[in-house]
Design a protein around this motif. Structure first.
Motif, PDB file in Angstrom:
ATOM      1  N   THR A 240       0.782  -1.274   0.058  1.00 25.59           N
ATOM      2  CA  THR A 240      -0.232  -0.057   0.009  1.00 25.59           C
ATOM      3  C   THR A 240       0.912   1.219  -0.184  1.00 25.59           C
ATOM      4  O   THR A 240       1.142   1.970   1.123  1.00 25.59           O
ATOM      5  N   PRO A 241       1.542   1.521  -1.159  1.00 25.07           N
ATOM      6  CA  PRO A 241       2.380   2.715  -1.098  1.00 25.07           C
ATOM      7  C   PRO A 241       1.381   4.038  -0.985  1.00 25.07           C
ATOM      8  O   PRO A 241       0.284   4.133  -1.207  1.00 25.07           O
ATOM      9  N   ALA A 242       2.292   5.073  -0.460  1.00 18.66           N
ATOM     10  CA  ALA A 242       1.672   6.407  -0.509  1.00 18.66           C
ATOM     11  C   ALA A 242       1.513   6.667  -1.700  1.00 18.66           C
ATOM     12  O   ALA A 242       1.704   6.738  -2.845  1.00 18.66           O
ATOM     13  N   ILE A 243       0.136   7.367  -1.722  1.00 16.30           N
ATOM     14  CA  ILE A 243      -0.579   7.947  -2.983  1.00 16.30           C
ATOM     15  C   ILE A 243       0.121   9.263  -3.357  1.00 16.30           C
ATOM     16  O   ILE A 243       0.230  10.126  -2.567  1.00 16.30           O
ATOM     17  N   VAL A 244       0.395   9.240  -4.891  1.00 13.87           N
ATOM     18  CA  VAL A 244       1.287  10.153  -4.918  1.00 13.87           C
ATOM     19  C   VAL A 244       0.546  11.763  -5.474  1.00 13.87           C
ATOM     20  O   VAL A 244       1.021  12.823  -5.765  1.00 13.87           O
ATOM     21  N   HIS A 245      -0.832  11.461  -5.797  1.00 10.00           N
ATOM     22  CA  HIS A 245      -1.479  12.803  -5.792  1.00 10.00           C
ATOM     23  C   HIS A 245      -2.254  13.386  -4.742  1.00 10.00           C
ATOM     24  O   HIS A 245      -2.096  12.885  -3.637  1.00 10.00           O
ATOM     25  N   ARG A 246      -2.583  14.598  -4.809  1.00 13.84           N
ATOM     26  CA  ARG A 246      -3.155  15.436  -3.562  1.00 13.84           C
ATOM     27  C   ARG A 246      -4.297  15.133  -2.979  1.00 13.84           C
ATOM     28  O   ARG A 246      -4.460  15.301  -1.799  1.00 13.84           O
ATOM     29  N   ASP A 247      -5.068  14.326  -3.735  1.00 11.75           N
ATOM     30  CA  ASP A 247      -6.619  14.064  -3.045  1.00 11.75           C
ATOM     31  C   ASP A 247      -7.159  12.591  -3.251  1.00 11.75           C
ATOM     32  O   ASP A 247      -7.653  12.306  -4.446  1.00 11.75           O
ATOM     33  N   ALA A 248      -6.850  11.647  -2.369  1.00 12.65           N
ATOM     34  CA  ALA A 248      -7.168  10.443  -2.259  1.00 12.65           C
ATOM     35  C   ALA A 248      -8.396  10.081  -2.715  1.00 12.65           C
ATOM     36  O   ALA A 248      -9.014   9.145  -2.881  1.00 12.65           O
ATOM     37  N   SER A 249      -9.231  11.053  -2.325  1.00 16.75           N
ATOM     38  CA  SER A 249     -10.577  10.929  -2.133  1.00 16.75           C
ATOM     39  C   SER A 249     -11.430  10.870  -3.698  1.00 16.75           C
ATOM     40  O   SER A 249     -12.344  10.211  -4.088  1.00 16.75           O
ATOM     41  N   LEU A 250     -10.576  11.194  -4.715  1.00 17.06           N
ATOM     42  CA  LEU A 250     -10.644  11.127  -6.162  1.00 17.06           C
ATOM     43  C   LEU A 250     -10.722   9.905  -6.662  1.00 17.06           C
ATOM     44  O   LEU A 250     -10.870   9.778  -8.011  1.00 17.06           O
ATOM     45  N   THR A 251      -9.968   9.087  -6.106  1.00 15.28           N
ATOM     46  CA  THR A 251      -9.591   7.662  -6.804  1.00 15.28           C
ATOM     47  C   THR A 251     -10.189   6.449  -5.857  1.00 15.28           C
ATOM     48  O   THR A 251      -9.686   5.289  -6.044  1.00 15.28           O
ATOM     49  N   THR A 252     -11.185   6.530  -5.089  1.00 16.28           N
ATOM     50  CA  THR A 252     -11.645   5.508  -4.253  1.00 16.28           C
ATOM     51  C   THR A 252     -12.136   4.276  -5.017  1.00 16.28           C
ATOM     52  O   THR A 252     -11.690   3.149  -4.439  1.00 16.28           O
ATOM     53  N   GLU A 253     -12.726   4.485  -6.166  1.00 20.51           N
ATOM     54  CA  GLU A 253     -13.343   3.286  -6.769  1.00 20.51           C
ATOM     55  C   GLU A 253     -12.435   2.707  -7.564  1.00 20.51           C
ATOM     56  O   GLU A 253     -12.336   1.392  -7.441  1.00 20.51           O
ATOM     57  N   PRO A 254     -11.150   3.258  -8.415  1.00 16.45           N
ATOM     58  CA  PRO A 254     -10.488   2.484  -9.112  1.00 16.45           C
ATOM     59  C   PRO A 254      -9.626   1.702  -8.171  1.00 16.45           C
ATOM     60  O   PRO A 254      -8.785   0.684  -8.307  1.00 16.45           O
ATOM     61  N   ARG A 255      -9.465   2.298  -7.093  1.00 13.31           N
ATOM     62  CA  ARG A 255      -8.593   1.677  -5.999  1.00 13.31           C
ATOM     63  C   ARG A 255      -8.890   0.613  -5.405  1.00 13.31           C
ATOM     64  O   ARG A 255      -8.175  -0.407  -5.163  1.00 13.31           O
ATOM     65  N   ARG A 256     -10.228   0.429  -5.437  1.00  8.72           N
ATOM     66  CA  ARG A 256     -10.860  -0.799  -4.684  1.00  8.72           C
ATOM     67  C   ARG A 256     -10.813  -1.929  -5.661  1.00  8.72           C
ATOM     68  O   ARG A 256     -10.352  -2.906  -5.354  1.00  8.72           O
ATOM     69  N   TYR A 257     -10.972  -1.591  -6.859  1.00  3.50           N
ATOM     70  CA  TYR A 257     -11.108  -2.473  -7.934  1.00  3.50           C
ATOM     71  C   TYR A 257      -9.709  -2.805  -8.377  1.00  3.50           C
ATOM     72  O   TYR A 257      -9.614  -3.928  -9.303  1.00  3.50           O
ATOM     73  N   GLY A 258      -8.738  -2.007  -8.158  1.00  2.00           N
ATOM     74  CA  GLY A 258      -7.346  -2.524  -8.836  1.00  2.00           C
ATOM     75  C   GLY A 258      -7.250  -1.877 -10.353  1.00  2.00           C
ATOM     76  O   GLY A 258      -8.372  -1.820 -10.917  1.00  2.00           O
ATOM     77  N   PHE A 259      -6.040  -1.668 -10.796  1.00  2.00           N
ATOM     78  CA  PHE A 259      -5.755  -1.303 -12.094  1.00  2.00           C
ATOM     79  C   PHE A 259      -6.303  -2.367 -13.227  1.00  2.00           C
ATOM     80  O   PHE A 259      -5.547  -3.457 -13.039  1.00  2.00           O
ATOM     81  N   HIS A 260      -7.219  -2.072 -14.158  1.00  2.00           N
ATOM     82  CA  HIS A 260      -7.681  -3.178 -14.896  1.00  2.00           C
ATOM     83  C   HIS A 260      -8.566  -2.456 -16.010  1.00  2.00           C
ATOM     84  O   HIS A 260      -9.102  -1.586 -15.877  1.00  2.00           O
ATOM     85  N   ALA A 261      -8.869  -3.230 -16.996  1.00  2.00           N
ATOM     86  CA  ALA A 261      -9.876  -3.228 -17.898  1.00  2.00           C
ATOM     87  C   ALA A 261     -10.826  -4.479 -17.678  1.00  2.00           C
ATOM     88  O   ALA A 261     -10.490  -5.626 -17.787  1.00  2.00           O
ATOM     89  N   THR A 262     -12.048  -4.076 -17.842  1.00  2.00           N
ATOM     90  CA  THR A 262     -13.170  -5.163 -17.671  1.00  2.00           C
ATOM     91  C   THR A 262     -13.260  -5.809 -18.600  1.00  2.00           C
ATOM     92  O   THR A 262     -13.429  -5.369 -20.072  1.00  2.00           O
ATOM     93  N   LEU A 263     -13.185  -7.133 -18.626  1.00  2.00           N
ATOM     94  CA  LEU A 263     -13.587  -8.202 -19.780  1.00  2.00           C
ATOM     95  C   LEU A 263     -14.877  -8.953 -19.566  1.00  2.00           C
ATOM     96  O   LEU A 263     -15.832  -8.829 -20.244  1.00  2.00           O
ATOM     97  N   LYS A 264     -14.769  -9.560 -18.346  1.00  2.00           N
ATOM     98  CA  LYS A 264     -16.107 -10.345 -17.744  1.00  2.00           C
ATOM     99  C   LYS A 264     -16.191  -9.687 -16.489  1.00  2.00           C
ATOM    100  O   LYS A 264     -15.539  -9.839 -15.460  1.00  2.00           O
ATOM    101  N   ALA A 265     -17.372  -8.885 -16.173  1.00  2.00           N
ATOM    102  CA  ALA A 265     -17.646  -7.975 -14.950  1.00  2.00           C
ATOM    103  C   ALA A 265     -17.847  -8.930 -13.983  1.00  2.00           C
ATOM    104  O   ALA A 265     -18.178  -9.954 -13.937  1.00  2.00           O
ATOM    105  N   PRO A 266     -17.738  -8.378 -12.550  1.00  2.00           N
ATOM    106  CA  PRO A 266     -17.766  -9.230 -11.409  1.00  2.00           C
ATOM    107  C   PRO A 266     -18.964  -9.924 -11.219  1.00  2.00           C
ATOM    108  O   PRO A 266     -20.089  -9.431 -11.475  1.00  2.00           O
ATOM    109  N   PHE A 267     -19.022 -11.216 -10.662  1.00  2.00           N
ATOM    110  CA  PHE A 267     -20.310 -12.111 -10.618  1.00  2.00           C
ATOM    111  C   PHE A 267     -19.979 -13.114  -9.483  1.00  2.00           C
ATOM    112  O   PHE A 267     -18.573 -13.541  -9.343  1.00  2.00           O
TER     113      PHE A 267
END
Length: 229
Positions: A38-65
């Motif tokens: 869990t490295p320190a976040i490099v940008h100034r406002d961590a509240s702007l990236t909460t959703e992609p942080r939870r899902y991880g860096f990715h492109a969806t092919l088959k969505a969660p189920f």
């Protein structure tokens, strides 16, 4: 007693040591390959990236189920491995930063029909493992102002943005507007524009897992494309 049911998704993400992955880990402050990292976040406002942080860096092919009652994760995992082994990697795909529906993401710099077809094949190949969404999940999805085609896809495939509605994207922010967008875009461009232009090789499928509702998604297994060819 409530039984906790994990969810699984088939995503694309570059290898753990890829420069784009490393930049995304630093940007999001989380590594889907190593949840303990869990490295320190490099940008100034961590509240702007909460959703992609939870899902991880990715492109969806088959969505969660959730898995169907009769399905076993071992069989699903083996099926993903077989599928990956028999499909060839794609040539390098250059990317660009774009705002889609209010969130910033990396998208292909030019149309890539073969990649869209591949994503559709992933959707269809594993649908037998998928439990249908609950009524509450369907209702929540339908709040997104879906058109008739997207609604039909949601009801048939459990996700609206498949086949002709699919768009490959790797999300880097929550939905942002106005001053929030103005503040985050220059930082995104500074960190990702050059890496995006270098492109990525679509050469693997990643099986992501959410161990319980609301948990962070992590890479359960990673399969190289074309390993059996």
């Amino acid at each position: 007693m409530t039984v906790v049911q994990p969810r699984y998704a088939i995503y694309f993400t570059p290898p753990v040591d890829h420069p784009l992955t490393q930049a995304a880990v630093a940007w999001l402050g989380r590594d889907a390959f190593d949840p303990a990292n869990t490295p320190a976040i490099v940008h100034r406002d961590a509240s702007l990236t909460t959703e992609p942080r939870r899902y991880g860096f990715h492109a969806t092919l088959k969505a969660p189920f959730r898995l169907a009652p009769e399905a076993r994760i071992e069989d699903f995992e083996a099926a993903v491995a077989r599928f990956a082994a028999t499909h060839r990697p794609f040539p390098v795909v250059p990317l660009r930063l774009e705002q889609i529906g209010g969130f910033y993401a990396l998208v292909p710099d030019a149309p890539c029909p073969a990649l869209n077809d591949f994503a559709g094949a992933v959707v269809g190949a594993f649908d037998g493992f998928r439990a249908p969404p609950t009524d509450d999940e369907l209702a929540r999805r339908k709040q997104a102002d879906l058109d008739d085609v997207e609604t039909a896809h949601l009801e048939r495939w459990g996700y609206p943005y498949v086949f002709e509605r699919f768009r490959f994207h790797m999300t880097l922010s929550n939905r942002v507007t106005g001053e929030e967008a103005s503040s985050i875009e220059p930082e995104l461009r500074d960190r990702f524009d050059a890496l995006a232009r270098n492109g990525i090789l679509i050469d693997a499928l990643a099986l992501f897992e959410e161990s319980e509702p609301g948990a962070d998604f992590h890479v359960r297994s990673y399969f190289q494309l074309g390993a059996g060819l």
